[in-house]
Design a protein around this motif. Structure first.
Motif, PDB file in Angstrom:
ATOM      1  N   ARG A   1      -2.216  19.462   0.091  1.00  0.00           N
ATOM      2  CA  ARG A   1      -1.324  18.556  -0.645  1.00  0.00           C
ATOM      3  C   ARG A   1      -1.034  17.263   0.115  1.00  0.00           C
ATOM      4  O   ARG A   1       0.089  16.760   0.088  1.00  0.00           O
ATOM      5  N   PHE A   2      -2.021  16.714   0.763  1.00  0.00           N
ATOM      6  CA  PHE A   2      -1.845  15.457   1.476  1.00  0.00           C
ATOM      7  C   PHE A   2      -2.155  14.245   0.603  1.00  0.00           C
ATOM      8  O   PHE A   2      -1.479  13.227   0.706  1.00  0.00           O
ATOM      9  N   LEU A   3      -3.217  14.298  -0.199  1.00  0.00           N
ATOM     10  CA  LEU A   3      -3.634  13.114  -0.941  1.00  0.00           C
ATOM     11  C   LEU A   3      -2.597  12.725  -1.981  1.00  0.00           C
ATOM     12  O   LEU A   3      -2.101  13.572  -2.720  1.00  0.00           O
ATOM     13  N   PRO A   4      -2.266  11.432  -2.093  1.00  0.00           N
ATOM     14  CA  PRO A   4      -1.320  11.009  -3.121  1.00  0.00           C
ATOM     15  C   PRO A   4      -1.750  11.389  -4.535  1.00  0.00           C
ATOM     16  O   PRO A   4      -0.912  11.717  -5.367  1.00  0.00           O
ATOM     17  N   ILE A   5      -3.067  11.389  -4.823  1.00  0.00           N
ATOM     18  CA  ILE A   5      -3.530  11.738  -6.153  1.00  0.00           C
ATOM     19  C   ILE A   5      -3.268  13.202  -6.465  1.00  0.00           C
ATOM     20  O   ILE A   5      -3.258  13.613  -7.619  1.00  0.00           O
TER      21      ILE A   5
ATOM     22  N   ALA B   1      -7.601   5.955   0.612  1.00  0.00           N
ATOM     23  CA  ALA B   1      -7.644   5.464   1.998  1.00  0.00           C
ATOM     24  C   ALA B   1      -6.733   4.258   2.203  1.00  0.00           C
ATOM     25  O   ALA B   1      -6.253   4.017   3.318  1.00  0.00           O
ATOM     26  N   TYR B   2      -6.493   3.506   1.146  1.00  0.00           N
ATOM     27  CA  TYR B   2      -5.660   2.307   1.217  1.00  0.00           C
ATOM     28  C   TYR B   2      -4.247   2.692   1.662  1.00  0.00           C
ATOM     29  O   TYR B   2      -3.596   3.543   1.087  1.00  0.00           O
ATOM     30  N   GLY B   3      -3.785   2.066   2.719  1.00  0.00           N
ATOM     31  CA  GLY B   3      -2.467   2.394   3.242  1.00  0.00           C
ATOM     32  C   GLY B   3      -2.499   3.410   4.362  1.00  0.00           C
ATOM     33  O   GLY B   3      -1.500   3.610   5.051  1.00  0.00           O
ATOM     34  N   THR B   4      -3.643   4.073   4.577  1.00  0.00           N
ATOM     35  CA  THR B   4      -3.767   5.031   5.676  1.00  0.00           C
ATOM     36  C   THR B   4      -4.717   4.528   6.759  1.00  0.00           C
ATOM     37  O   THR B   4      -4.626   4.966   7.900  1.00  0.00           O
ATOM     38  N   VAL B   5      -5.635   3.616   6.386  1.00  0.00           N
ATOM     39  CA  VAL B   5      -6.626   3.095   7.337  1.00  0.00           C
ATOM     40  C   VAL B   5      -6.198   1.722   7.814  1.00  0.00           C
ATOM     41  O   VAL B   5      -5.881   0.842   7.019  1.00  0.00           O
TER      42      VAL B   5
ATOM     43  N   GLY C   1      -5.342  15.935   5.915  1.00  0.00           N
ATOM     44  CA  GLY C   1      -4.433  15.256   6.826  1.00  0.00           C
ATOM     45  C   GLY C   1      -5.071  14.664   8.058  1.00  0.00           C
ATOM     46  O   GLY C   1      -4.362  14.277   9.000  1.00  0.00           O
ATOM     47  N   GLU C   2      -6.414  14.580   8.090  1.00  0.00           N
ATOM     48  CA  GLU C   2      -7.067  13.983   9.253  1.00  0.00           C
ATOM     49  C   GLU C   2      -6.745  12.495   9.313  1.00  0.00           C
ATOM     50  O   GLU C   2      -6.738  11.797   8.304  1.00  0.00           O
ATOM     51  N   ASP C   3      -6.499  11.996  10.516  1.00  0.00           N
ATOM     52  CA  ASP C   3      -6.101  10.604  10.727  1.00  0.00           C
ATOM     53  C   ASP C   3      -7.340   9.728  10.855  1.00  0.00           C
ATOM     54  O   ASP C   3      -8.158   9.944  11.748  1.00  0.00           O
ATOM     55  N   PRO C   4      -7.498   8.722   9.985  1.00  0.00           N
ATOM     56  CA  PRO C   4      -8.672   7.860  10.053  1.00  0.00           C
ATOM     57  C   PRO C   4      -8.608   6.829  11.177  1.00  0.00           C
ATOM     58  O   PRO C   4      -9.575   6.100  11.395  1.00  0.00           O
ATOM     59  N   ASN C   5      -7.500   6.793  11.900  1.00  0.00           N
ATOM     60  CA  ASN C   5      -7.341   5.813  12.971  1.00  0.00           C
ATOM     61  C   ASN C   5      -7.419   6.434  14.362  1.00  0.00           C
ATOM     62  O   ASN C   5      -7.767   5.761  15.326  1.00  0.00           O
TER      63      ASN C   5
ATOM     64  N   ALA D   1       0.831  -1.203   0.000  1.00  0.00           N
ATOM     65  CA  ALA D   1       0.000   0.000   0.000  1.00  0.00           C
ATOM     66  C   ALA D   1       0.867   1.255   0.000  1.00  0.00           C
ATOM     67  O   ALA D   1       2.008   1.248   0.441  1.00  0.00           O
ATOM     68  N   GLN D   2       0.286   2.314  -0.484  1.00  0.00           N
ATOM     69  CA  GLN D   2       0.954   3.596  -0.425  1.00  0.00           C
ATOM     70  C   GLN D   2       0.986   4.090   1.017  1.00  0.00           C
ATOM     71  O   GLN D   2       0.157   3.734   1.828  1.00  0.00           O
ATOM     72  N   VAL D   3       1.936   4.897   1.336  1.00  0.00           N
ATOM     73  CA  VAL D   3       2.047   5.457   2.676  1.00  0.00           C
ATOM     74  C   VAL D   3       1.720   6.938   2.612  1.00  0.00           C
ATOM     75  O   VAL D   3       2.242   7.663   1.758  1.00  0.00           O
TER      76      VAL D   3
END
Length: 337
Positions: free
Chosen positions: A330-334, A115-119, A68-72, A11-13
């Protein structure tokens, strides 16, 4: 709405991006918008909208991730995970389709990719039986398979509202193609042929002037800034900036920074969502000028409850407006160049 295998790749980080500080006026608008989304979220984790579906849920998830909100952990973690669960429950385990329309599928696939790699999947399904659970990697692979299967049935090599549709349009196709590109960036296997066919379709729909047609093999080259922005964005994210059509669409956008052009597709919020990304990917100085104009405009349009209203109602319009501002974070990888 508007609206390959089973091997799991790494997953992406999500890394904290460096650069200029986010303007205070952007942070204040953005925080108020996020609070509105929290306040208006229902028990299922969605929003009461005529466009209700996985795509709207995906937009909301991206709004939180984009700043940059943390989903965890933290105040927004539980609402974010609730929305993700609601979105994943709408996905067919057999076909991978998120339902509603391919618009919903494209935006939901994009959200899962981001979300993949962040959740942390271990915290995503509290108290649920294993039969009800699906990991983000599994969901993303299913979503990619659905999109590629749909494209193979399509004579244009693109997408329309229904997965089995045989016609195509540049708006729906843009939402699905960006989702596929995000999945590829996240490390999921996406066939090169699928990307190449979709780009070939966009090339066929782009005129030498930089204007982009709407449907089928032709459909009128008019000044729809949304469609022009979609085309410029997919060329850039697909790493096809060498194409003359990319240069044509980008130059058209840059030539309309002051006038703004015609929104097309019925929504200036939809235009802003794509134009922000297209300019950011293509020319940073042009994006900076356009971004300040966007900030000034949205400051006058934000409601006391933090929402933005528009053609698609508060929920969708708020999400699209926040995501147009999200390039400031500028947080999202996309959103990376």
């Amino acid at each position: 709405m508007l609206l390959f295998g089973t091997t799991h790749c790494g997953a992406q980080v999500l890394e904290i991006r460096t650069g200029e500080a986010v303007p205070r006026e952007v942070r204040e608008m953005y925080d108020a918008g996020l609070q509105h989304l929290i306040d208006s979220q229902d028990q299922q984790g969605s929003w009461n909208s005529s466009y209700r579906g996985a795509g709207v849920d995906g937009m909301a998830v991206m709004c939180f991730l984009a700043s940059g909100e943390d989903p965890n952990f933290g105040a927004y973690a539980a609402p974010m995970r609730k929305t993700l669960r609601n979105m994943l429950r709408q996905q067919s385990r057999r076909t991978g389709f998120f339902g509603g329309s391919m618009y919903h599928h494209g935006f939901a696939m994009l959200a899962v990719a981001e979300a993949y790699g962040t959740v942390d999947d271990r915290n995503l399904w509290p108290g649920e039986s294993e039969s009800e659970q699906i990991t983000l990697a599994e969901s993303l692979e299913l979503a990619v398979r659905c999109a590629v299967t749909s494209q193979k049935k399509n004579s244009y090599g693109a997408w329309r509202y229904n997965p089995s549709g045989n016609d195509a349009d540049t708006s729906v196709s843009g939402s699905v193609l960006v989702g596929l590109l995000a999945a590829r960036n996240a490390g999921i296997e996406v066939p090169d042929e699928a990307i190449d066919r979709a780009i070939k379709y966009f090339v066929s729909m782009t005129s030498p002037s930089g204007q982009v047609a709407y449907a089928g093999g032709m459909g009128g080259f008019d000044e729809s800034m949304a469609r022009i922005s979609i085309a410029a964005l997919v060329y850039a994210v697909a790493r096809r900036k060498d194409l003359p059509q990319y240069k044509q669409t980008l130059e058209y956008l840059k030539s309309r920074l002051v006038s703004g052009g015609r929104a097309g597709l019925g929504s200036v919020e939809y235009q802003n969502y794509y134009q922000a990304q297209a300019l950011f990917q293509g020319d940073e100085e042009s994006w900076k000028k356009w971004n300040q104009k966007l900030i000034d405009t949205l400051k006058t349009r934000q409601q006391p409850d933090g929402s933005f209203d528009g053609s698609y109602g508060k929920s969708v319009s708020t999400c699209l407006s926040l995501l147009a501002l999200a390039l400031n974070y500028r947080f999202l990888p996309i959103y990376e160049r």
